[in-house]
Scaffold this motif. Structure first.
Motif, PDB file in Angstrom:
ATOM      1  N   ARG A 176       0.829  -1.209   0.000  1.00 26.90           N
ATOM      2  CA  ARG A 176       0.000   0.000   0.000  1.00 26.90           C
ATOM      3  C   ARG A 176       0.861   1.257   0.000  1.00 26.90           C
ATOM      4  O   ARG A 176       0.551   2.231  -0.663  1.00 26.90           O
ATOM      5  CB  ARG A 176      -0.929  -0.036   1.216  1.00 26.90           C
ATOM      6  CG  ARG A 176      -1.872   1.143   1.381  1.00 26.90           C
ATOM      7  CD  ARG A 176      -2.839   1.372   0.216  1.00 26.90           C
ATOM      8  NE  ARG A 176      -3.674   0.244  -0.110  1.00 26.90           N
ATOM      9  CZ  ARG A 176      -4.958   0.118   0.133  1.00 26.90           C
ATOM     10  NH1 ARG A 176      -5.593   1.074   0.766  1.00 26.90           N
ATOM     11  NH2 ARG A 176      -5.632  -0.946  -0.248  1.00 26.90           N
ATOM     12  N   GLU A 177       1.996   1.225   0.736  1.00 28.70           N
ATOM     13  CA  GLU A 177       2.867   2.405   0.790  1.00 28.70           C
ATOM     14  C   GLU A 177       3.404   2.755  -0.599  1.00 28.70           C
ATOM     15  O   GLU A 177       3.541   3.928  -0.940  1.00 28.70           O
ATOM     16  CB  GLU A 177       4.059   2.176   1.735  1.00 28.70           C
ATOM     17  CG  GLU A 177       3.696   1.789   3.153  1.00 28.70           C
ATOM     18  CD  GLU A 177       3.337   0.299   3.308  1.00 28.70           C
ATOM     19  OE1 GLU A 177       4.040  -0.583   2.762  1.00 28.70           O
ATOM     20  OE2 GLU A 177       2.321   0.017   3.959  1.00 28.70           O
ATOM     21  N   LYS A 178       3.728   1.738  -1.395  1.00 28.83           N
ATOM     22  CA  LYS A 178       4.250   1.989  -2.740  1.00 28.83           C
ATOM     23  C   LYS A 178       3.153   2.525  -3.658  1.00 28.83           C
ATOM     24  O   LYS A 178       3.400   3.411  -4.478  1.00 28.83           O
ATOM     25  CB  LYS A 178       4.887   0.733  -3.326  1.00 28.83           C
ATOM     26  CG  LYS A 178       6.212   0.385  -2.657  1.00 28.83           C
ATOM     27  CD  LYS A 178       6.916  -0.737  -3.376  1.00 28.83           C
ATOM     28  CE  LYS A 178       8.289  -0.964  -2.756  1.00 28.83           C
ATOM     29  NZ  LYS A 178       9.068  -1.956  -3.510  1.00 28.83           N
TER      30      LYS A 178
ATOM     31  N   ALA B 197      -2.466  -7.979 -13.440  1.00 32.97           N
ATOM     32  CA  ALA B 197      -1.897  -6.807 -12.776  1.00 32.97           C
ATOM     33  C   ALA B 197      -2.500  -6.685 -11.379  1.00 32.97           C
ATOM     34  O   ALA B 197      -3.718  -6.688 -11.233  1.00 32.97           O
ATOM     35  CB  ALA B 197      -2.187  -5.550 -13.589  1.00 32.97           C
ATOM     36  N   PRO B 198      -1.685  -6.578 -10.344  1.00 29.94           N
ATOM     37  CA  PRO B 198      -2.199  -6.503  -8.973  1.00 29.94           C
ATOM     38  C   PRO B 198      -2.993  -5.236  -8.676  1.00 29.94           C
ATOM     39  O   PRO B 198      -3.809  -5.214  -7.762  1.00 29.94           O
ATOM     40  CB  PRO B 198      -0.948  -6.551  -8.095  1.00 29.94           C
ATOM     41  CG  PRO B 198       0.175  -6.923  -8.975  1.00 29.94           C
ATOM     42  CD  PRO B 198      -0.231  -6.631 -10.378  1.00 29.94           C
ATOM     43  N   VAL B 199      -2.754  -4.163  -9.455  1.00 31.46           N
ATOM     44  CA  VAL B 199      -3.426  -2.887  -9.211  1.00 31.46           C
ATOM     45  C   VAL B 199      -3.788  -2.258 -10.561  1.00 31.46           C
ATOM     46  O   VAL B 199      -3.003  -2.325 -11.507  1.00 31.46           O
ATOM     47  CB  VAL B 199      -2.508  -1.903  -8.436  1.00 31.46           C
ATOM     48  CG1 VAL B 199      -3.200  -0.565  -8.214  1.00 31.46           C
ATOM     49  CG2 VAL B 199      -2.055  -2.506  -7.114  1.00 31.46           C
TER      50      VAL B 199
ATOM     51  N   VAL C  46      -7.948   0.247  -7.861  1.00 33.08           N
ATOM     52  CA  VAL C  46      -8.650  -1.028  -7.846  1.00 33.08           C
ATOM     53  C   VAL C  46      -7.621  -2.108  -7.537  1.00 33.08           C
ATOM     54  O   VAL C  46      -6.755  -2.405  -8.358  1.00 33.08           O
ATOM     55  CB  VAL C  46      -9.346  -1.316  -9.199  1.00 33.08           C
ATOM     56  CG1 VAL C  46     -10.134  -2.612  -9.133  1.00 33.08           C
ATOM     57  CG2 VAL C  46     -10.236  -0.146  -9.604  1.00 33.08           C
ATOM     58  N   ASP C  47      -7.700  -2.664  -6.328  1.00 35.33           N
ATOM     59  CA  ASP C  47      -6.760  -3.725  -5.954  1.00 35.33           C
ATOM     60  C   ASP C  47      -7.463  -4.978  -5.432  1.00 35.33           C
ATOM     61  O   ASP C  47      -6.809  -5.957  -5.095  1.00 35.33           O
ATOM     62  CB  ASP C  47      -5.714  -3.222  -4.956  1.00 35.33           C
ATOM     63  CG  ASP C  47      -6.299  -2.670  -3.673  1.00 35.33           C
ATOM     64  OD1 ASP C  47      -7.540  -2.653  -3.521  1.00 35.33           O
ATOM     65  OD2 ASP C  47      -5.509  -2.249  -2.815  1.00 35.33           O
TER      66      ASP C  47
ATOM     67  N   LEU D  12      -0.504  -1.513 -12.603  1.00 33.60           N
ATOM     68  CA  LEU D  12       0.638  -1.312 -11.712  1.00 33.60           C
ATOM     69  C   LEU D  12       0.978  -2.630 -11.032  1.00 33.60           C
ATOM     70  O   LEU D  12       0.086  -3.331 -10.537  1.00 33.60           O
ATOM     71  CB  LEU D  12       0.269  -0.259 -10.656  1.00 33.60           C
ATOM     72  CG  LEU D  12       1.294   0.077  -9.580  1.00 33.60           C
ATOM     73  CD1 LEU D  12       2.439   0.901 -10.171  1.00 33.60           C
ATOM     74  CD2 LEU D  12       0.630   0.852  -8.451  1.00 33.60           C
ATOM     75  N   GLY D  13       2.246  -2.967 -11.019  1.00 34.15           N
ATOM     76  CA  GLY D  13       2.678  -4.187 -10.351  1.00 34.15           C
ATOM     77  C   GLY D  13       4.169  -4.385 -10.506  1.00 34.15           C
ATOM     78  O   GLY D  13       4.876  -3.563 -11.103  1.00 34.15           O
TER      79      GLY D  13
END
Length: 175
Positions: free
Chosen positions: A23-25, A73-75, A50-51, A151-152
């Motif tokens: 989450r921080e990234k 993709a994780p996000v 969206v995760d 994003l991943g």
């Protein structure tokens, strides 16, 4: 990493590791987008992250052509255009320039460069069924989704960039 090296390494990733992005990234990338410049400081954007796996699959299914990679993709981040400030709207009308789209591109670039700097990969996507996407993410009808960014952690290798030569795209003092 040196900025010049970062630009060379940043690419559109279409293969991601099966690994959760901290989450921080995610927040670090979003903060880079939030701090991006915009016409008249309008900041005419909202970032919808969206995760959740099931919702990610629904969002991926809105992609029109070849979006299967989105499911891994994780996000996925949706960049939603907000109504700009009056001065920005006025300037856009006078100059016949869509400042909101330009601003969204700058914010997207900031997000993607920040991601690359911290070891994440991204891909900007614009071919999706916007009506279906808005329904999935509860985005008001009077808003526009400018683009999606996956994003991943990238699983693909750094590719050689195919770009026009410097002299083809740069002119000094005249066209």
């Amino acid at each position: 990493m040196d900025f010049s090296e970062l630009i060379k390494q940043r690419q559109s990733n279409r293969v991601y590791e099966n690994k959760v992005v901290e989450r921080e990234k995610i927040e670090q990338c979003l903060e880079a987008g939030r701090l991006a410049p915009s016409a008249n400081n309008s900041q005419s954007w909202t970032f919808v992250v969206v995760d959740e796996p099931e919702k990610r699959k629904l969002v991926a299914d809105t992609y029109i052509i070849g979006g299967e990679f989105m499911k891994q993709a994780p996000v996925i981040i949706a960049l939603v255009a907000e109504k700009p400030l009056f001065m920005s709207r006025l300037g856009a009308a006078i100059k016949k320039i869509d400042f909101v789209s330009l601003d969204m591109g700058i914010a997207a670039a900031h997000i993607c460069l920040q991601a690359a700097d911290i070891g994440l990969g991204t891909c900007m996507l614009e071919s999706f069924n916007e009506k279906k996407l808005k329904s999935i993410l509860n985005i008001p009808d009077n808003h526009r989704v400018a683009l999606l960014i996956t994003l991943g952690y990238p699983a693909d290798t750094i590719r050689n960039k195919k770009r026009k030569s410097f002299n083809e795209v740069v002119k000094f003092n005249k066209y």
